[in-house]
Design a protein around this motif. Structure first.
Motif, mmCIF file in Angstrom:
data_model
loop_
_atom_site.group_PDB
_atom_site.id
_atom_site.type_symbol
_atom_site.label_atom_id
_atom_site.label_comp_id
_atom_site.label_asym_id
_atom_site.label_seq_id
_atom_site.Cartn_x
_atom_site.Cartn_y
_atom_site.Cartn_z
ATOM 1 N N TYR A 178 11.722 16.505 -3.616
ATOM 2 C CA TYR A 178 12.503 15.652 -4.518
ATOM 3 C C TYR A 178 11.866 15.598 -5.909
ATOM 4 C CZ TYR A 178 14.361 11.461 -6.716
ATOM 5 O OH TYR A 178 14.921 10.582 -7.613
ATOM 6 N N ALA A 179 10.529 15.539 -5.951
ATOM 7 C CA ALA A 179 9.827 15.390 -7.229
ATOM 8 C C ALA A 179 10.019 16.589 -8.139
ATOM 9 C CB ALA A 179 8.332 15.153 -6.993
ATOM 10 N N ARG A 180 10.377 17.735 -7.600
ATOM 11 C CA ARG A 180 10.543 18.925 -8.439
ATOM 12 C C ARG A 180 11.996 19.141 -8.863
ATOM 13 N NH1 ARG A 180 9.338 23.899 -4.155
ATOM 14 N NH2 ARG A 180 11.076 23.498 -2.745
ATOM 15 N N THR A 181 12.864 18.168 -8.614
ATOM 16 C CA THR A 181 14.246 18.279 -9.068
ATOM 17 C C THR A 181 14.331 17.876 -10.543
ATOM 18 O OG1 THR A 181 14.778 15.995 -8.437
ATOM 19 C CG2 THR A 181 15.117 17.726 -6.767
ATOM 20 N N PRO A 182 15.265 18.453 -11.282
ATOM 21 C CA PRO A 182 15.423 18.077 -12.698
ATOM 22 C C PRO A 182 15.641 16.582 -12.889
ATOM 23 C CG PRO A 182 16.635 20.091 -12.240
ATOM 24 C CD PRO A 182 16.160 19.573 -10.908
ATOM 25 N N LYS A 183 16.377 15.945 -11.972
ATOM 26 C CA LYS A 183 16.649 14.519 -12.101
ATOM 27 C C LYS A 183 15.365 13.711 -12.087
ATOM 28 C CE LYS A 183 18.989 10.653 -9.818
ATOM 29 N NZ LYS A 183 19.839 10.245 -8.658
ATOM 30 N N PHE A 184 14.496 13.972 -11.113
ATOM 31 C CA PHE A 184 13.236 13.225 -11.026
ATOM 32 C C PHE A 184 12.336 13.549 -12.209
ATOM 33 C CE2 PHE A 184 8.760 12.887 -10.028
ATOM 34 C CZ PHE A 184 8.662 11.621 -9.486
ATOM 35 N N LEU A 185 12.235 14.827 -12.552
ATOM 36 C CA LEU A 185 11.346 15.243 -13.636
ATOM 37 C C LEU A 185 11.763 14.623 -14.956
ATOM 38 C CD1 LEU A 185 10.939 18.975 -12.613
ATOM 39 C CD2 LEU A 185 9.157 17.206 -12.533
ATOM 40 N N HIS A 186 13.074 14.544 -15.192
ATOM 41 C CA HIS A 186 13.555 13.917 -16.422
ATOM 42 C C HIS A 186 13.223 12.426 -16.431
ATOM 43 C CE1 HIS A 186 16.412 12.062 -19.231
ATOM 44 N NE2 HIS A 186 16.368 13.224 -19.886
ATOM 45 N N SER A 187 13.449 11.766 -15.312
ATOM 46 C CA SER A 187 13.188 10.332 -15.215
ATOM 47 C C SER A 187 11.703 10.032 -15.389
ATOM 48 C CB SER A 187 13.668 9.799 -13.866
ATOM 49 O OG SER A 187 13.302 8.446 -13.697
ATOM 50 N N PHE A 188 10.853 10.771 -14.691
ATOM 51 C CA PHE A 188 9.408 10.525 -14.780
ATOM 52 C C PHE A 188 8.894 10.805 -16.185
ATOM 53 C CE2 PHE A 188 4.984 11.878 -14.580
ATOM 54 C CZ PHE A 188 4.410 10.825 -13.872
ATOM 55 N N SER A 189 9.356 11.905 -16.783
ATOM 56 C CA SER A 189 8.899 12.264 -18.123
ATOM 57 C C SER A 189 9.283 11.195 -19.133
ATOM 58 C CB SER A 189 9.486 13.620 -18.538
ATOM 59 O OG SER A 189 9.048 14.649 -17.668
ATOM 60 N N THR A 190 10.488 10.645 -18.985
ATOM 61 C CA THR A 190 10.955 9.602 -19.897
ATOM 62 C C THR A 190 10.171 8.314 -19.715
ATOM 63 O OG1 THR A 190 13.189 10.546 -19.889
ATOM 64 C CG2 THR A 190 12.965 8.258 -20.621
ATOM 65 N N ARG A 191 9.896 7.977 -18.459
ATOM 66 C CA ARG A 191 9.219 6.701 -18.169
ATOM 67 C C ARG A 191 7.722 6.740 -18.468
ATOM 68 N NH1 ARG A 191 8.681 5.944 -13.289
ATOM 69 N NH2 ARG A 191 9.722 7.750 -12.376
ATOM 70 N N GLN A 192 7.079 7.898 -18.253
ATOM 71 C CA GLN A 192 5.620 7.929 -18.268
ATOM 72 C C GLN A 192 4.990 8.812 -19.347
ATOM 73 O OE1 GLN A 192 3.851 5.987 -16.467
ATOM 74 N NE2 GLN A 192 5.168 5.353 -14.787
ATOM 75 N N LEU A 193 5.703 9.788 -19.869
ATOM 76 C CA LEU A 193 5.034 10.803 -20.682
ATOM 77 C C LEU A 193 5.440 10.825 -22.150
ATOM 78 C CD1 LEU A 193 5.121 13.813 -18.174
ATOM 79 C CD2 LEU A 193 3.321 12.085 -18.490
#
Length: 309
Positions: A178-193
């Motif tokens: 799940y973590a390597r899906t575009p949806k998760f990666l976009h969300s994590f990048s926006t929230r944390q990076l």
């Protein structure tokens, strides 16, 4: 060894990858040099961050900008074990493991002093590398160094082991899918990076998705999440004799769960109070400055690099 010429290149391909063997593992790297001119100054050694899909590709924008601004240092950009095109053994990685890999790389491939540029939470790898091979480290640039609480509070070994065992399981494998899906990666990048959601672009997401395609890449990520890098590094900081530049984003944040939020100014002050030859600077951006704020990052570190060029 044929270096890559990236000054006017928008995409770097795997055809420029080179390899060396360390402890029976095959490890990848690239060497960049300016086009149509002789390299000058002390080479840079880049240490990429650890995360889902991250590898030496993290530094592509930085390398392009570095040469487009006229700089002429050679750049050595390796994939750490478990990442990119390097082998991905099923082991729990520690900063010492990666530092030993880079020590061998310096001794056998580079064979000259370098300026280390390290991103984020891989700072402990740079510390360990300085301890192991100080004579081949001329200077250090710390890009987005972690919050002070993360660098001074050692997590218990039992906790590290519990987290590793939890992640190194069918549950962890499912989570990584799940973590390597575009949806998760976009969300994590926006929230944390990233400071701006607009900076989480297609190039970033496509690079992460491609980098996480091999499920064996999860072992390095889980090693980082388990906290094998977490300890008190004050003694490491105070022992570094090389000139060191810390670059912090104006909106830098932390994965720390500490109730008291630390400002970027406070973060810089803590590091500079410990580093014998430390300097600090803030630039726009959040936690992935060489990618999100590439031009500003290059501008910030160039005078420091050129002091010894």
């Amino acid at each position: 060894m044929q270096p890559s010429a990236v000054a006017n290149t928008t995409n770097l391909t795997a055809s420029s990858s080179q390899f060396y063997n360390w402890q029976n593992y095959r490890c990848a790297y690239e060497v960049y040099q300016p086009i149509n001119t002789t390299p000058e100054g002390i080479p840079l050694l880049l240490i990429h961050p650890i995360g889902v899909g991250l590898s030496r590709q993290f530094w592509q924008r930085f390398c392009r900008k570095w040469y487009n601004t006229g700089e002429r240092n050679s750049i050595y950009n390796p994939d750490l074990l478990g990442c990119g095109e390097s082998d991905m053994p099923h082991i729990a990685y520690t900063p010492s493991d990666w530092a030993e890999q880079l020590q061998y790389f310096l001794q056998t491939v580079v064979r000259k002093p370098v300026i280390v540029v390290v991103q984020g939470g891989l700072l402990p790898v740079a510390f360990a590398l300085v301890q192991k091979e100080s004579n081949l480290i001329a200077r250090l640039v710390l890009s987005g160094p972690p919050a002070w609480a993360l660098m001074t509070n050692k997590s218990p070994k039992w906790q590290q082991k519990v987290l590793w065992n939890l992640l190194d399981s069918p549950f962890g494998s499912a989570f990584y899918r799940y973590a390597r899906t575009p949806k998760f990666l976009h969300s994590f990048s926006t929230r944390q990076l990233f400071a701006s959601e607009n900076s989480v672009d297609t190039e970033w997401l496509n690079t992460l998705v491609a980098g996480a395609e091999n499920p064996a890449s999860r072992h390095a990520v889980f090693s980082f999440l388990a906290g094998f890098w977490r300890q008190d590094y004050i003694s490491f900081l105070t022992s570094i004799q090389q000139p060191t530049l810390a670059v912090v984003g104006e909106t830098a944040s932390s994965i720390s769960q500490e109730r008291k939020k630390q400002t970027p100014d406070e973060r810089l002050a803590h590091y500079l109070a410990c580093l014998p030859q430390g300097r600090g600077i803030k630039i726009i951006g959040r936690n992935v400055l060489p990618y999100e704020s590439t031009a500003e990052f290059v501008t910030a570190i160039t005078p420091f690099i050129n002091e010894v060029s």
